[in-house]
Design a protein around this motif. Structure first.
Motif, mmCIF file in Angstrom:
data_model
loop_
_atom_site.group_PDB
_atom_site.id
_atom_site.type_symbol
_atom_site.label_atom_id
_atom_site.label_comp_id
_atom_site.label_asym_id
_atom_site.label_seq_id
_atom_site.Cartn_x
_atom_site.Cartn_y
_atom_site.Cartn_z
ATOM 1 N N GLY A 196 0.854 -1.194 0.114
ATOM 2 C CA GLY A 196 0.050 0.132 -0.120
ATOM 3 C C GLY A 196 0.751 1.414 0.064
ATOM 4 N N ARG A 197 2.004 1.041 0.271
ATOM 5 C CA ARG A 197 2.988 2.300 0.444
ATOM 6 C C ARG A 197 3.604 2.567 -0.744
ATOM 7 N NH1 ARG A 197 5.590 5.822 -0.273
ATOM 8 N NH2 ARG A 197 6.816 7.378 0.996
ATOM 9 N N ILE A 198 4.428 1.382 -1.196
ATOM 10 C CA ILE A 198 5.339 1.490 -2.445
ATOM 11 C C ILE A 198 4.625 1.037 -3.999
ATOM 12 C CG2 ILE A 198 7.375 0.924 -1.073
ATOM 13 C CD1 ILE A 198 7.294 -1.943 -1.938
ATOM 14 N N TYR A 199 3.751 0.574 -3.720
ATOM 15 C CA TYR A 199 2.962 0.050 -5.002
ATOM 16 C C TYR A 199 1.655 0.750 -5.452
ATOM 17 C CZ TYR A 199 0.985 -3.078 -8.860
ATOM 18 O OH TYR A 199 0.578 -3.749 -10.003
ATOM 19 N N ALA A 200 0.856 0.979 -4.259
ATOM 20 C CA ALA A 200 -0.421 1.613 -4.680
ATOM 21 C C ALA A 200 -0.343 3.007 -4.138
ATOM 22 C CB ALA A 200 -1.341 0.809 -3.930
ATOM 23 N N ASP A 201 -1.415 3.759 -4.944
ATOM 24 C CA ASP A 201 -1.581 5.132 -4.600
ATOM 25 C C ASP A 201 -2.917 5.275 -5.059
ATOM 26 O OD1 ASP A 201 -1.888 7.678 -4.309
ATOM 27 O OD2 ASP A 201 -0.476 8.285 -5.674
ATOM 28 N N PRO A 202 -3.956 5.290 -3.973
ATOM 29 C CA PRO A 202 -5.628 5.251 -4.350
ATOM 30 C C PRO A 202 -5.904 6.662 -5.034
ATOM 31 C CG PRO A 202 -4.941 5.370 -1.942
ATOM 32 C CD PRO A 202 -3.731 4.908 -2.697
ATOM 33 N N ALA A 203 -4.855 7.593 -4.354
ATOM 34 C CA ALA A 203 -5.439 8.989 -5.169
ATOM 35 C C ALA A 203 -5.014 9.448 -6.609
ATOM 36 C CB ALA A 203 -4.674 9.978 -4.271
ATOM 37 N N SER A 204 -4.069 8.095 -7.160
ATOM 38 C CA SER A 204 -3.802 8.373 -8.493
ATOM 39 C C SER A 204 -5.004 7.636 -9.518
ATOM 40 C CB SER A 204 -2.444 7.698 -8.548
ATOM 41 O OG SER A 204 -2.180 7.611 -10.042
ATOM 42 N N PRO A 205 -4.964 8.319 -10.519
ATOM 43 C CA PRO A 205 -5.977 7.693 -11.606
ATOM 44 C C PRO A 205 -5.449 6.242 -12.056
ATOM 45 C CG PRO A 205 -5.475 9.847 -12.372
ATOM 46 C CD PRO A 205 -4.417 9.731 -11.019
ATOM 47 N N THR A 206 -4.167 5.927 -12.069
ATOM 48 C CA THR A 206 -3.601 4.581 -12.215
ATOM 49 C C THR A 206 -3.848 3.628 -11.086
ATOM 50 O OG1 THR A 206 -1.403 4.945 -11.418
ATOM 51 C CG2 THR A 206 -1.943 5.550 -13.867
ATOM 52 N N GLY A 207 -3.990 4.372 -9.717
ATOM 53 C CA GLY A 207 -3.950 3.339 -8.604
ATOM 54 C C GLY A 207 -2.794 2.895 -8.070
ATOM 55 N N ARG A 208 -1.747 3.395 -8.775
ATOM 56 C CA ARG A 208 -0.312 2.869 -8.516
ATOM 57 C C ARG A 208 0.605 3.960 -8.611
ATOM 58 N NH1 ARG A 208 -3.003 -0.868 -11.873
ATOM 59 N NH2 ARG A 208 -2.330 -3.018 -11.451
ATOM 60 N N THR A 209 1.682 3.783 -7.639
ATOM 61 C CA THR A 209 2.911 4.898 -7.596
ATOM 62 C C THR A 209 3.802 4.641 -8.692
ATOM 63 O OG1 THR A 209 4.420 3.278 -6.632
ATOM 64 C CG2 THR A 209 2.997 4.632 -5.217
ATOM 65 N N PRO A 210 4.688 5.814 -9.307
ATOM 66 C CA PRO A 210 5.514 5.716 -10.372
ATOM 67 C C PRO A 210 6.646 4.509 -9.983
ATOM 68 C CG PRO A 210 5.188 7.876 -9.696
ATOM 69 C CD PRO A 210 4.437 7.030 -8.747
ATOM 70 N N ASN A 211 6.793 3.565 -10.978
ATOM 71 C CA ASN A 211 8.032 2.765 -11.126
ATOM 72 C C ASN A 211 7.642 1.707 -10.062
ATOM 73 O OD1 ASN A 211 9.507 4.143 -13.102
ATOM 74 N ND2 ASN A 211 10.235 5.386 -11.379
ATOM 75 N N CYS A 212 6.061 1.304 -9.901
ATOM 76 C CA CYS A 212 5.827 0.526 -8.788
ATOM 77 C C CYS A 212 6.364 -1.124 -8.650
ATOM 78 C CB CYS A 212 4.185 0.451 -8.665
ATOM 79 S SG CYS A 212 3.458 -0.024 -10.055
ATOM 80 N N ASP A 213 6.461 -1.504 -9.990
ATOM 81 C CA ASP A 213 6.859 -2.837 -10.073
ATOM 82 C C ASP A 213 8.362 -2.954 -9.557
ATOM 83 O OD1 ASP A 213 4.445 -3.913 -11.214
ATOM 84 O OD2 ASP A 213 4.888 -3.171 -12.871
ATOM 85 N N GLN A 214 9.188 -2.043 -9.995
ATOM 86 C CA GLN A 214 10.560 -2.024 -9.716
ATOM 87 C C GLN A 214 10.897 -1.608 -8.343
ATOM 88 O OE1 GLN A 214 13.376 -2.772 -11.564
ATOM 89 N NE2 GLN A 214 14.874 -2.552 -9.856
ATOM 90 N N ALA A 215 9.836 -0.840 -7.661
ATOM 91 C CA ALA A 215 9.931 -0.617 -6.256
ATOM 92 C C ALA A 215 9.638 -1.917 -5.318
ATOM 93 C CB ALA A 215 8.819 0.424 -5.672
ATOM 94 N N VAL A 216 8.719 -2.886 -5.675
ATOM 95 C CA VAL A 216 8.301 -4.089 -5.232
ATOM 96 C C VAL A 216 9.736 -4.990 -5.060
ATOM 97 C CG1 VAL A 216 6.936 -5.933 -5.177
ATOM 98 C CG2 VAL A 216 5.884 -3.840 -5.434
ATOM 99 N N LEU A 217 10.174 -5.072 -6.341
ATOM 100 C CA LEU A 217 11.326 -5.897 -6.470
ATOM 101 C C LEU A 217 12.322 -5.568 -5.776
ATOM 102 C CD1 LEU A 217 11.305 -6.456 -10.458
ATOM 103 C CD2 LEU A 217 10.798 -8.144 -8.804
ATOM 104 N N GLU A 218 12.825 -4.356 -5.592
ATOM 105 C CA GLU A 218 13.984 -3.742 -4.870
ATOM 106 C C GLU A 218 13.565 -4.297 -3.312
ATOM 107 O OE1 GLU A 218 14.500 0.228 -5.919
ATOM 108 O OE2 GLU A 218 15.562 -0.538 -7.826
ATOM 109 N N SER A 219 12.272 -3.688 -2.803
ATOM 110 C CA SER A 219 11.823 -4.170 -1.486
ATOM 111 C C SER A 219 11.872 -5.451 -1.059
ATOM 112 C CB SER A 219 10.420 -3.452 -1.313
ATOM 113 O OG SER A 219 9.947 -3.725 -0.008
#
Length: 351
Positions: A196-219
């Motif tokens: 919910g912090r590094i992948y999702a952004d409910p306030a964004s039209p995409t529902g996701r943060t920028p570069n979310c997939d890479q952020a999850v892999l690194e995390s």
């Protein structure tokens, strides 16, 4: 120990919507749960029904009653939660008041038969919290030391909420656990709050943060390579729904007094694998890191928050317990979890 299924008591329905704790415990037993995280709200509801209404004495009586109710249903009280908004307070008088409250929570924990209290990261306004991380660490070390003085000792499990003011990442919560450096102070890893912090952004039209997939892999890489699994006291596995519209002013879930992620969390969490209901977080990937990478075994709780919990429909507890059991069966299969055979059979028989 093998992985064991638990659920937060409030996740089976809000008591304010008429869902009694007894009915929720019955549903948990029916669908094969082994434990509950007791939400303090449910304890208060039991206390309010006793002669004289809410009081410290009646809270203790309620704790003893709940212990008996759980024992009769073969349920373990995993923890009492949430001991919220504690660490880092600028108002040190309020800090001392919270310590006095904690002394009472120790009595409640003992009456309940649990040895663990959960502390979520504070989401008070930044104006009320110190910017110095050492203050929060010292505060949390204080409660850990108090817990060690109890008989039996009380453990604390700290969780980073994805809308936390000073601590909103698992990395920050892990830094705090290491800095506190007490044997009874550990970590709760929550798939929703991680994603919910590094992948999702409910306030964004995409529902996701920028570069979310890479952020999850690194995390995930950091999680597997840095966390000492012995300091993970239990985990929570849930997902959440992708909103059709961004959670901004005008959205039905928008609350000007809450961060968007908090409003989304309170209304839109889902159980693991509920893709048909709109689940979209990388919970499987995070769970794989926890169960296959860290090789975690122990309590696995389905901490759901969802608008359905507040519906007054009397079928809510059984519906949610059933959905959680289905999610658990899928998680066990997907992650190849080692579970108690007799309990696994009881879950399967309930579905």
């Amino acid at each position: 120990m093998p992985c064991r299924l638990a659920i937060t008591s409030m996740s089976l329905g809000r008591c304010g919507a008429g869902h009694s704790l007894v009915y929720k415990l019955d549903a948990a037993q029916l669908y094969g749960y082994s434990g509950i995280e007791l939400f303090h709200e449910d304890l208060l509801e039991v206390a309010q029904q006793l002669p004289g209404g809410p009081s410290a004495e009646n809270e203790l009586k309620a704790a003893h009653i709940i212990r008996r109710l759980c024992q009769e249903r073969g349920l373990t009280t995993v923890c009492l939660q949430p001991f919220a908004h504690y660490e880092g307070l600028l108002d040190r008088h309020a800090h001392l008041e919270r310590l006095e409250q904690l002394k009472f929570w120790f009595r409640l924990a003992q009456a309940l038969g649990t040895d663990m209290v959960q502390i979520p990261s504070s989401f008070l306004p930044s104006s009320e919290l110190s910017e110095d991380p050492s203050v929060a660490v010292a505060d949390l070390r204080k409660v850990a030391d108090m817990g060690l003085q109890q008989q039996p000792p009380v453990r604390f499990v700290y969780e980073a909420l994805c809308w936390g003011t000073r601590c909103d990442l698992w990395e920050l919560s892990w830094d705090i656990v290491r800095a506190v450096d007490r044997p009874n102070f550990g970590l709760c890893l929550d798939t929703f709050n991680i994603a919910g912090r590094i992948y999702a952004d409910p306030a964004s039209p995409t529902g996701r943060t920028p570069n979310c997939d890479q952020a999850v892999l690194e995390s995930i890489v950091r999680l597997v390579t840095t966390i000492d699994v012995s300091k993970v006291f239990y985990v929570q596995v849930v997902d959440a729904e992708r909103l059709a519209e961004p959670l901004v002013p005008g959205h039905k879930f928008y609350d000007a007094e809450q961060p968007a992620r908090m409003s989304w969390s309170r209304n839109c969490r889902l159980f693991y694998g509920e893709k048909d209901r709109g689940a979209y977080l990388p919970v499987a990937e995070i769970s794989r890191a926890i169960f296959r990478g860290l090789k975690f075994e122990g309590w696995v709780s389905m901490e759901l928050f969802n608008r359905r919990m507040s519906d007054e429909d009397e079928v809510v507890p059984q519906e949610l317990a059933s959905r959680g059991a289905v999610a658990w069966a899928k998680l066990v299969k997907d992650m190849k979890l080692r579970v108690d055979v007799s309990v696994a059979g009881r879950v399967a028989a309930s579905l």
